[in-house]
Design a protein around this motif. Structure first.
Motif, PDB file in Angstrom:
ATOM      1  N   VAL A   1      43.662  42.612  23.621  1.00 59.68           N
ATOM      2  CA  VAL A   1      42.464  41.761  23.673  1.00 59.68           C
ATOM      3  C   VAL A   1      41.759  41.805  22.329  1.00 59.68           C
ATOM      4  O   VAL A   1      41.834  42.791  21.607  1.00 59.68           O
ATOM      5  CB  VAL A   1      41.456  42.203  24.774  1.00 59.68           C
TER       6      VAL A   1
ATOM      7  N   LEU B   1      38.284  41.886  20.381  1.00 54.85           N
ATOM      8  CA  LEU B   1      36.911  42.279  20.678  1.00 54.85           C
ATOM      9  C   LEU B   1      35.986  41.798  19.573  1.00 54.85           C
ATOM     10  O   LEU B   1      36.281  41.968  18.400  1.00 54.85           O
ATOM     11  CB  LEU B   1      36.811  43.807  20.783  1.00 54.85           C
TER      12      LEU B   1
ATOM     13  N   ILE C   1      24.450  34.907  30.592  1.00 55.78           N
ATOM     14  CA  ILE C   1      24.253  36.339  30.853  1.00 55.78           C
ATOM     15  C   ILE C   1      25.525  37.081  30.436  1.00 55.78           C
ATOM     16  O   ILE C   1      26.576  36.472  30.226  1.00 55.78           O
ATOM     17  CB  ILE C   1      23.930  36.655  32.344  1.00 55.78           C
ATOM     18  N   GLY C   2      25.420  38.397  30.319  1.00 58.39           N
ATOM     19  CA  GLY C   2      26.593  39.235  30.043  1.00 58.39           C
ATOM     20  C   GLY C   2      27.211  38.974  28.680  1.00 58.39           C
ATOM     21  O   GLY C   2      26.515  38.652  27.701  1.00 58.39           O
ATOM     22  N   ASP C   3      28.544  39.097  28.641  1.00 55.33           N
ATOM     23  CA  ASP C   3      29.262  38.953  27.375  1.00 55.33           C
ATOM     24  C   ASP C   3      29.030  37.590  26.717  1.00 55.33           C
ATOM     25  O   ASP C   3      29.246  37.439  25.521  1.00 55.33           O
ATOM     26  CB  ASP C   3      30.777  39.134  27.597  1.00 55.33           C
TER      27      ASP C   3
ATOM     28  N   PRO D   1      33.626  48.176  23.453  1.00 58.88           N
ATOM     29  CA  PRO D   1      33.778  48.909  24.715  1.00 58.88           C
ATOM     30  C   PRO D   1      33.640  50.425  24.571  1.00 58.88           C
ATOM     31  O   PRO D   1      33.481  51.122  25.571  1.00 58.88           O
ATOM     32  CB  PRO D   1      35.169  48.526  25.215  1.00 58.88           C
TER      33      PRO D   1
ATOM     34  N   GLY E   1      30.819  51.681  26.502  1.00 60.11           N
ATOM     35  CA  GLY E   1      30.826  51.554  27.968  1.00 60.11           C
ATOM     36  C   GLY E   1      29.546  50.924  28.502  1.00 60.11           C
ATOM     37  O   GLY E   1      29.034  51.323  29.551  1.00 60.11           O
ATOM     38  N   LEU E   2      29.006  49.935  27.794  1.00 58.96           N
ATOM     39  CA  LEU E   2      27.692  49.385  28.184  1.00 58.96           C
ATOM     40  C   LEU E   2      27.726  47.903  28.545  1.00 58.96           C
ATOM     41  O   LEU E   2      26.711  47.348  28.953  1.00 58.96           O
ATOM     42  CB  LEU E   2      26.694  49.600  27.035  1.00 58.96           C
ATOM     43  N   GLY E   3      28.888  47.258  28.374  1.00 59.87           N
ATOM     44  CA  GLY E   3      28.955  45.798  28.561  1.00 59.87           C
ATOM     45  C   GLY E   3      28.710  45.373  30.000  1.00 59.87           C
ATOM     46  O   GLY E   3      27.895  44.484  30.259  1.00 59.87           O
ATOM     47  N   ALA E   4      29.400  46.006  30.943  1.00 61.64           N
ATOM     48  CA  ALA E   4      29.273  45.586  32.346  1.00 61.64           C
ATOM     49  C   ALA E   4      27.894  45.951  32.888  1.00 61.64           C
ATOM     50  O   ALA E   4      27.282  45.162  33.611  1.00 61.64           O
ATOM     51  CB  ALA E   4      30.369  46.237  33.188  1.00 61.64           C
ATOM     52  N   THR E   5      27.385  47.124  32.520  1.00 62.87           N
ATOM     53  CA  THR E   5      26.069  47.520  33.028  1.00 62.87           C
ATOM     54  C   THR E   5      25.007  46.538  32.529  1.00 62.87           C
ATOM     55  O   THR E   5      24.160  46.102  33.296  1.00 62.87           O
ATOM     56  CB  THR E   5      25.688  48.945  32.579  1.00 62.87           C
TER      57      THR E   5
ATOM     58  N   ALA F   1      25.470  43.447  31.675  1.00 56.80           N
ATOM     59  CA  ALA F   1      25.669  42.144  32.333  1.00 56.80           C
ATOM     60  C   ALA F   1      24.980  42.166  33.698  1.00 56.80           C
ATOM     61  O   ALA F   1      24.332  41.193  34.104  1.00 56.80           O
ATOM     62  CB  ALA F   1      27.164  41.860  32.483  1.00 56.80           C
TER      63      ALA F   1
HETATM   64  C1  LIG Z   1      38.903  47.565  27.095  1.00 54.95           C
HETATM   65  C2  LIG Z   1      37.514  47.361  27.653  1.00 54.95           C
HETATM   66  C3  LIG Z   1      36.855  48.439  28.257  1.00 54.95           C
HETATM   67  C4  LIG Z   1      35.561  48.296  28.765  1.00 54.95           C
HETATM   68  N1  LIG Z   1      34.929  49.366  29.349  1.00 54.95           N
HETATM   69  C5  LIG Z   1      33.677  49.227  29.841  1.00 54.95           C
HETATM   70  C6  LIG Z   1      33.011  50.345  30.484  1.00 54.95           C
HETATM   71  O1  LIG Z   1      33.539  51.436  30.596  1.00 54.95           O
HETATM   72  N2  LIG Z   1      31.744  50.142  30.947  1.00 54.95           N
HETATM   73  C7  LIG Z   1      31.103  48.932  30.842  1.00 54.95           C
HETATM   74  O2  LIG Z   1      29.944  48.804  31.286  1.00 54.95           O
HETATM   75  N3  LIG Z   1      31.721  47.874  30.247  1.00 54.95           N
HETATM   76  C8  LIG Z   1      32.980  47.986  29.749  1.00 54.95           C
HETATM   77  N4  LIG Z   1      33.611  46.914  29.153  1.00 54.95           N
HETATM   78  C9  LIG Z   1      32.891  45.654  29.000  1.00 54.95           C
HETATM   79  C10 LIG Z   1      32.886  44.839  30.284  1.00 54.95           C
HETATM   80  O3  LIG Z   1      34.211  44.651  30.762  1.00 54.95           O
HETATM   81  C11 LIG Z   1      32.250  43.477  29.989  1.00 54.95           C
HETATM   82  O4  LIG Z   1      31.048  43.647  29.252  1.00 54.95           O
HETATM   83  C12 LIG Z   1      31.923  42.763  31.302  1.00 54.95           C
HETATM   84  O5  LIG Z   1      33.128  42.522  32.016  1.00 54.95           O
HETATM   85  C13 LIG Z   1      31.204  41.446  31.012  1.00 54.95           C
HETATM   86  O6  LIG Z   1      31.018  40.765  32.217  1.00 54.95           O
HETATM   87  P1  LIG Z   1      30.812  39.215  32.194  1.00 54.95           P
HETATM   88  O7  LIG Z   1      30.670  38.823  33.644  1.00 54.95           O
HETATM   89  O8  LIG Z   1      29.725  38.854  31.260  1.00 54.95           O
HETATM   90  O9  LIG Z   1      32.123  38.577  31.572  1.00 54.95           O
HETATM   91  P2  LIG Z   1      33.693  38.651  32.115  1.00 54.95           P
HETATM   92  O10 LIG Z   1      33.866  39.916  32.883  1.00 54.95           O
HETATM   93  O11 LIG Z   1      34.463  38.382  30.908  1.00 54.95           O
HETATM   94  O12 LIG Z   1      33.702  37.461  33.139  1.00 54.95           O
HETATM   95  C14 LIG Z   1      33.828  36.128  32.721  1.00 54.95           C
HETATM   96  C15 LIG Z   1      34.726  35.438  33.720  1.00 54.95           C
HETATM   97  O13 LIG Z   1      34.718  34.041  33.445  1.00 54.95           O
HETATM   98  C16 LIG Z   1      36.030  33.552  33.561  1.00 54.95           C
HETATM   99  N5  LIG Z   1      36.118  32.316  32.752  1.00 54.95           N
HETATM  100  C17 LIG Z   1      36.217  32.189  31.412  1.00 54.95           C
HETATM  101  N6  LIG Z   1      36.277  30.907  31.061  1.00 54.95           N
HETATM  102  C18 LIG Z   1      36.208  30.194  32.205  1.00 54.95           C
HETATM  103  C19 LIG Z   1      36.209  28.806  32.511  1.00 54.95           C
HETATM  104  N7  LIG Z   1      36.291  27.888  31.544  1.00 54.95           N
HETATM  105  N8  LIG Z   1      36.124  28.444  33.804  1.00 54.95           N
HETATM  106  C20 LIG Z   1      36.019  29.361  34.800  1.00 54.95           C
HETATM  107  N9  LIG Z   1      36.011  30.693  34.568  1.00 54.95           N
HETATM  108  C21 LIG Z   1      36.100  31.095  33.301  1.00 54.95           C
HETATM  109  C22 LIG Z   1      36.894  34.680  33.026  1.00 54.95           C
HETATM  110  O14 LIG Z   1      38.216  34.568  33.501  1.00 54.95           O
HETATM  111  C23 LIG Z   1      36.183  35.891  33.609  1.00 54.95           C
HETATM  112  O15 LIG Z   1      36.643  36.213  34.899  1.00 54.95           O
HETATM  113  C24 LIG Z   1      34.909  47.032  28.656  1.00 54.95           C
HETATM  114  C25 LIG Z   1      35.579  45.946  28.059  1.00 54.95           C
HETATM  115  C26 LIG Z   1      36.866  46.106  27.557  1.00 54.95           C
HETATM  116  C27 LIG Z   1      37.565  44.914  26.933  1.00 54.95           C
END
Ligand SMILES: Cc1cc2nc3c(=O)[nH]c(=O)nc-3n(C[C@H](O)[C@H](O)[C@H](O)COP(=O)(O)OP(=O)(O)OC[C@H]3O[C@@H](n4cnc5c(N)ncnc54)[C@H](O)[C@@H]3O)c2cc1C
Length: 242
Positions: A79, A81, A97-99, A106, A109-113, A115
């Motif tokens: 991936v 980043l 919101i979120g990413d 990563p 470890g703060l991205g999901a929290t 979001a």
């Molecule tokens: C290797 C790695 C390790 C990580 N470890 C941690 C951790 O330990 N703790 C932590 O808090 N965070 C961690 N993170 C970060 C965390 O995964 C993200 O910050 C979090 O998933 C963001 O959530 P989100 O809902 O904003 O985006 P995403 O989880 O990216 O969700 C977006 C969704 O939208 C979908 N999408 C995209 N484009 C479209 C479209 N055109 N139409 C419909 N759907 C679409 C995607 O498929 C996806 O499912 C890690 C990330 C990585 C890469």
């Protein structure tokens, strides 16, 4: 390039390899090229680290190559980043919101929290909109959401960057790791300040505070729907009261 190996409670092993991009390597790993997302790209990256040593216990010195070969191919992916806190979080009736509005390394470890924290704050403000919101009600609510969240997002970005620097292989990283090992407890507590950010939904039963430090102030916790007597004279409801 750096690599990390972690063991889990379930006796499985997690590993990752991070390649830090500079001007040249950025061109070679163009995230807009489809070939960079397939299994071949992941395999090529794995090949570069096969000889890297890992702490394995026992008497046989192991390398990343063993872990790579033991891992089912379909579980290995590459991936790209990015790290950035964007300035634009909303426009008219669209909000991010979120990413989508803040991307952290990563390592922190703060991205999901974060979001989820975004979702909680935004839900409070949307829930407090009048029954028939006009455009400015919505824009004000989105701005209040950004105002409440952006400083936490910037803190998380900086903290994730520090953890990223700490896991690198440079001399700077070694010095940071040494500093972290010798860190006095007051500095450790200061680092944990982000744990005071525990936003809650004001339309659900509140969770009792059992943390060792009180939760930080959360304006959106007090966001309320305007009462009928707050409806403005021109017939429109007023903006969400905070
Ligand atoms: C290797 C790695 C390790 C990580 N470890 C941690 C951790 O330990 N703790 C932590 O808090 N965070 C961690 N993170 C970060 C965390 O995964 C993200 O910050 C979090 O998933 C963001 O959530 P989100 O809902 O904003 O985006 P995403 O989880 O990216 O969700 C977006 C969704 O939208 C979908 N999408 C995209 N484009 C479209 C479209 N055109 N139409 C419909 N759907 C679409 C995607 O498929 C996806 O499912 C890690 C990330 C990585 C890469």
């Amino acid at each position: 390039m750096s690599w990390t190996v972690l063991t889990t409670k379930q006796s499985t092993v997690l590993w990752r390899v991070i390649l830090y991009l500079d001007g040249k390597t950025k061109r070679d790993n163009d995230p807009f090229r489809n070939s960079e997302w397939g299994p071949e790209a992941a395999e090529a990256m794995c090949d570069q680290v096969r000889d890297f040593p890992i702490v394995s216990g026992g008497t046989t010195p192991l390398t990343m190559g063993y872990l790579i070969d033991w891992t089912p191919k379909e579980l290995i992916s590459k991936v790209m980043l990015e790290e950035k806190v964007f300035e634009t979080w909303h426009d008219c009736r669209t909000v991010l919101i979120g990413d989508a509005c803040h991307k952290f390394n990563p390592a922190g470890g703060l991205g999901a929290t974060n979001a989820m924290h975004d979702a909680v704050v935004l839900a409070n403000l949307i829930n407090a909109l009048p029954d028939h919101p006009i455009a400015s009600d919505i824009e004000n609510a989105f701005q209040a959401y950004k105002d409440e969240r952006i400083s936490w997002a910037k803190d998380a970005y900086n903290s994730s960057k520090s953890f990223r620097d700490m896991t690198a292989t440079s001399y700077k990283a070694k010095i940071i790791r040494l500093g972290a090992r010798m860190m006095p407890s007051w500095a450790e507590r200061k680092l944990l300040i982000s744990s005071e950010n525990r936003p809650q939904c004001n339309f659900l039963p509140l969770v009792t505070n059992t943390g060792s430090s009180p939760p930080a102030a959360q304006l959106s916790l007090f966001a309320k729907r305007p009462q009928p007597d707050e409806v403005s004279k021109d017939g429109n409801d007023s903006a969400a009261a905070i």
